[in-house]
Design a protein around this motif. Sequence first.
Motif, PDB file in Angstrom:
ATOM      1  N   GLY A  88      28.958   2.840 -11.915  1.00 22.67           N
ATOM      2  CA  GLY A  88      27.855   3.753 -11.623  1.00 22.67           C
ATOM      3  C   GLY A  88      26.505   3.165 -11.975  1.00 22.67           C
ATOM      4  O   GLY A  88      25.535   3.294 -11.215  1.00 22.67           O
ATOM      5  N   LEU A  89      26.436   2.495 -13.120  1.00 26.15           N
ATOM      6  CA  LEU A  89      25.171   1.905 -13.535  1.00 26.15           C
ATOM      7  C   LEU A  89      24.804   0.712 -12.666  1.00 26.15           C
ATOM      8  O   LEU A  89      23.646   0.547 -12.261  1.00 26.15           O
ATOM      9  N   LEU A  90      25.778  -0.132 -12.350  1.00 24.50           N
ATOM     10  CA  LEU A  90      25.505  -1.295 -11.510  1.00 24.50           C
ATOM     11  C   LEU A  90      24.979  -0.892 -10.135  1.00 24.50           C
ATOM     12  O   LEU A  90      24.119  -1.565  -9.561  1.00 24.50           O
ATOM     13  N   ARG A  91      25.498   0.189  -9.610  1.00 26.06           N
ATOM     14  CA  ARG A  91      25.058   0.624  -8.279  1.00 26.06           C
ATOM     15  C   ARG A  91      23.690   1.296  -8.306  1.00 26.06           C
ATOM     16  O   ARG A  91      22.998   1.352  -7.289  1.00 26.06           O
ATOM     17  N   VAL A  93      21.041   0.607 -10.602  1.00 25.75           N
ATOM     18  CA  VAL A  93      19.884  -0.194 -11.018  1.00 25.75           C
ATOM     19  C   VAL A  93      19.288  -0.901  -9.803  1.00 25.75           C
ATOM     20  O   VAL A  93      19.984  -1.595  -9.077  1.00 25.75           O
ATOM     21  N   GLN A  94      18.011  -0.721  -9.585  1.00 25.05           N
ATOM     22  CA  GLN A  94      17.342  -1.313  -8.430  1.00 25.05           C
ATOM     23  C   GLN A  94      16.301  -2.348  -8.822  1.00 25.05           C
ATOM     24  O   GLN A  94      15.890  -3.150  -7.992  1.00 25.05           O
ATOM     25  N   ASN A  95      15.869  -2.316 -10.083  1.00 26.24           N
ATOM     26  CA  ASN A  95      14.820  -3.233 -10.538  1.00 26.24           C
ATOM     27  C   ASN A  95      15.355  -4.281 -11.503  1.00 26.24           C
ATOM     28  O   ASN A  95      14.604  -4.878 -12.268  1.00 26.24           O
ATOM     29  N   ILE A  96      16.643  -4.523 -11.462  1.00 26.02           N
ATOM     30  CA  ILE A  96      17.270  -5.432 -12.417  1.00 26.02           C
ATOM     31  C   ILE A  96      16.762  -6.859 -12.217  1.00 26.02           C
ATOM     32  O   ILE A  96      16.630  -7.341 -11.096  1.00 26.02           O
ATOM     33  N   GLU A  97      16.455  -7.506 -13.325  1.00 25.33           N
ATOM     34  CA  GLU A  97      15.977  -8.890 -13.300  1.00 25.33           C
ATOM     35  C   GLU A  97      16.976  -9.850 -13.937  1.00 25.33           C
ATOM     36  O   GLU A  97      17.065 -11.009 -13.543  1.00 25.33           O
ATOM     37  N   SER A  98      17.704  -9.377 -14.955  1.00 24.14           N
ATOM     38  CA  SER A  98      18.628 -10.225 -15.698  1.00 24.14           C
ATOM     39  C   SER A  98      19.956  -9.507 -15.874  1.00 24.14           C
ATOM     40  O   SER A  98      19.987  -8.351 -16.304  1.00 24.14           O
ATOM     41  N   LEU A  99      21.058 -10.178 -15.538  1.00 26.40           N
ATOM     42  CA  LEU A  99      22.396  -9.588 -15.645  1.00 26.40           C
ATOM     43  C   LEU A  99      23.318 -10.572 -16.356  1.00 26.40           C
ATOM     44  O   LEU A  99      23.506 -11.700 -15.900  1.00 26.40           O
ATOM     45  N   LEU A 100      23.877 -10.140 -17.476  1.00 26.09           N
ATOM     46  CA  LEU A 100      24.835 -10.939 -18.236  1.00 26.09           C
ATOM     47  C   LEU A 100      26.164 -10.207 -18.227  1.00 26.09           C
ATOM     48  O   LEU A 100      26.240  -9.042 -18.633  1.00 26.09           O
ATOM     49  N   VAL A 101      27.222 -10.879 -17.766  1.00 23.48           N
ATOM     50  CA  VAL A 101      28.536 -10.264 -17.644  1.00 23.48           C
ATOM     51  C   VAL A 101      29.537 -11.108 -18.425  1.00 23.48           C
ATOM     52  O   VAL A 101      29.712 -12.299 -18.136  1.00 23.48           O
ATOM     53  N   PHE A 102      30.195 -10.485 -19.395  1.00 22.21           N
ATOM     54  CA  PHE A 102      31.144 -11.178 -20.257  1.00 22.21           C
ATOM     55  C   PHE A 102      32.545 -10.608 -20.064  1.00 22.21           C
ATOM     56  O   PHE A 102      32.720  -9.390 -19.976  1.00 22.21           O
ATOM     57  N   GLY A 103      33.538 -11.486 -20.027  1.00 18.41           N
ATOM     58  CA  GLY A 103      34.913 -11.043 -20.099  1.00 18.41           C
ATOM     59  C   GLY A 103      35.313 -10.883 -21.547  1.00 18.41           C
ATOM     60  O   GLY A 103      34.645 -11.374 -22.455  1.00 18.41           O
ATOM     61  N   ARG A 104      36.395 -10.192 -21.778  1.00 17.88           N
ATOM     62  CA  ARG A 104      36.897 -10.046 -23.148  1.00 17.88           C
ATOM     63  C   ARG A 104      37.547 -11.355 -23.574  1.00 17.88           C
ATOM     64  O   ARG A 104      38.213 -12.012 -22.791  1.00 17.88           O
ATOM     65  N   ALA A 117      34.556  -1.344 -10.341  1.00 20.04           N
ATOM     66  CA  ALA A 117      33.619  -2.144 -11.129  1.00 20.04           C
ATOM     67  C   ALA A 117      33.367  -3.501 -10.481  1.00 20.04           C
ATOM     68  O   ALA A 117      32.228  -3.986 -10.434  1.00 20.04           O
ATOM     69  N   CYS A 118      34.423  -4.143  -9.956  1.00 12.56           N
ATOM     70  CA  CYS A 118      34.263  -5.445  -9.302  1.00 12.56           C
ATOM     71  C   CYS A 118      33.383  -5.342  -8.065  1.00 12.56           C
ATOM     72  O   CYS A 118      32.491  -6.173  -7.830  1.00 12.56           O
ATOM     73  N   SER A 119      33.614  -4.309  -7.265  1.00 12.67           N
ATOM     74  CA  SER A 119      32.828  -4.116  -6.059  1.00 12.67           C
ATOM     75  C   SER A 119      31.360  -3.852  -6.379  1.00 12.67           C
ATOM     76  O   SER A 119      30.458  -4.387  -5.721  1.00 12.67           O
ATOM     77  N   ALA A 120      31.127  -3.043  -7.423  1.00 10.88           N
ATOM     78  CA  ALA A 120      29.747  -2.735  -7.819  1.00 10.88           C
ATOM     79  C   ALA A 120      29.028  -3.980  -8.317  1.00 10.88           C
ATOM     80  O   ALA A 120      27.826  -4.164  -8.066  1.00 10.88           O
ATOM     81  N   LEU A 121      29.746  -4.852  -9.021  1.00  4.27           N
ATOM     82  CA  LEU A 121      29.136  -6.086  -9.510  1.00  4.27           C
ATOM     83  C   LEU A 121      28.713  -6.980  -8.340  1.00  4.27           C
ATOM     84  O   LEU A 121      27.599  -7.528  -8.334  1.00  4.27           O
ATOM     85  N   ARG A 127      20.706  -7.708  -5.235  1.00  2.00           N
ATOM     86  CA  ARG A 127      19.394  -7.124  -5.509  1.00  2.00           C
ATOM     87  C   ARG A 127      18.324  -8.211  -5.424  1.00  2.00           C
ATOM     88  O   ARG A 127      18.410  -9.241  -6.106  1.00  2.00           O
ATOM     89  N   PRO A 128      17.292  -8.019  -4.640  1.00  2.00           N
ATOM     90  CA  PRO A 128      16.243  -9.050  -4.527  1.00  2.00           C
ATOM     91  C   PRO A 128      15.470  -9.277  -5.816  1.00  2.00           C
ATOM     92  O   PRO A 128      14.862 -10.340  -5.997  1.00  2.00           O
TER      93      PRO A 128
END
Length: 381
Positions: A88-91, A93-104, A117-121, A127-128
């Motif tokens: 929900g959050l990934l879809r 956010v429209q002004n995102i500049e930095s995205l850090l994604v970590f696996g466990r 979640a994978c599709s939203a990522l 995002r431009p």
Amino acid sequence: MALLPQELFDAIIDEIHDKKTLKSCALVATSFLRPSRWKLFRKVRLGLGRHSRDTAAALAESPHLVSYICDLVILMPSTVPDSVAVAGLLRSVQNIESLLVFGRAPSVNWNSVEHEACSALLDCLSRPSLRFLHLSSMQGVPAALISAATAIPVVSFFHIRMDVQEEIFEQLHASAPAPRLRHLTLGDTGPAVPLICDFLLHPRKPAYTQQIERLTICIDQDNASYGGRIIAACAATLKYLAVSLENITQLPLLPFVLEVEIKVWVGYDRRLPALFSQNISQIASSLPLAETITLVVFIEPIHPDPEVDWPDEAPLPIFGPPFMDRTQLLHLRQVHCILRREGPFDDISALFDRFVLAMESMMPGLQGTGILRCTLDNPQR
């Protein structure tokens, strides 16, 4: 307060780091509201569990707050409720500049994460506004995600294993977005490295690497040839290069590199690797326009025995007494040697004087020039 400029209120709020105080400031006046919200919601971190779901729920209830989010840090979810919150959050956010994604730790399998979640990522990567992407500790990552990442200016991959399907590779290369990649970081060990390198170096899409200006490579010696291929592919545009010593066994001509950072690990005997002198000497012929050379020396934790002196090393040929004749490295302005600890618990301040003497003895041609600088990077415990 209306007579005071808004910039003053913004500067005051920017100095506040306590969330409780920021929440109180948001209630003071309209002039305080926007900068307080910006500080509170500019960077959002979603881990696992109820806290993340509560954060996502609060943002869902007040969707106008999502517009403040510029930096998003996510730990890939493992449950359906967490996946729904993250998606929900990934879809939104429209002004995102930095995205850090970590696996466990040690890594998460892409196929074990809920599809939502994978599709939203994947959608979020288009995002431009997105300027920086960091992916870490994931297995089975689809080639579509790597392809989408090439349209982001700054990207780093750490311990990312791709899902290899050659026929999918061909389709993606044919329809890939226009690459915008300017700064690439590859940090990995083992069999994951060749897969990403082969994808980026695919002959159907040479533009993946042809605009890269900054390259950071930290991979093991077994895959050093892939590091060499990536470096060579970027040679025409590269201006900054950071590599570990094992990756520079053979440097191509890099005619436009202005800054190079070399990382090296030193053991208890305080002796530099056997090929150190030979590898460093390549810089003179491979980087003719180099202005700054940074040598980062990682040192093993201090052992129980008395600390030994750094052994006498022969002067580096490129920084020996003839250096002042300046037949090579004509543009060099600084050689910065940094002593950095490898272990998290040792204070290495006592070693610094020995380190400085060792660097000075290896670079006698820099004495009195103001070019050589030694510093200690020893964070507090």
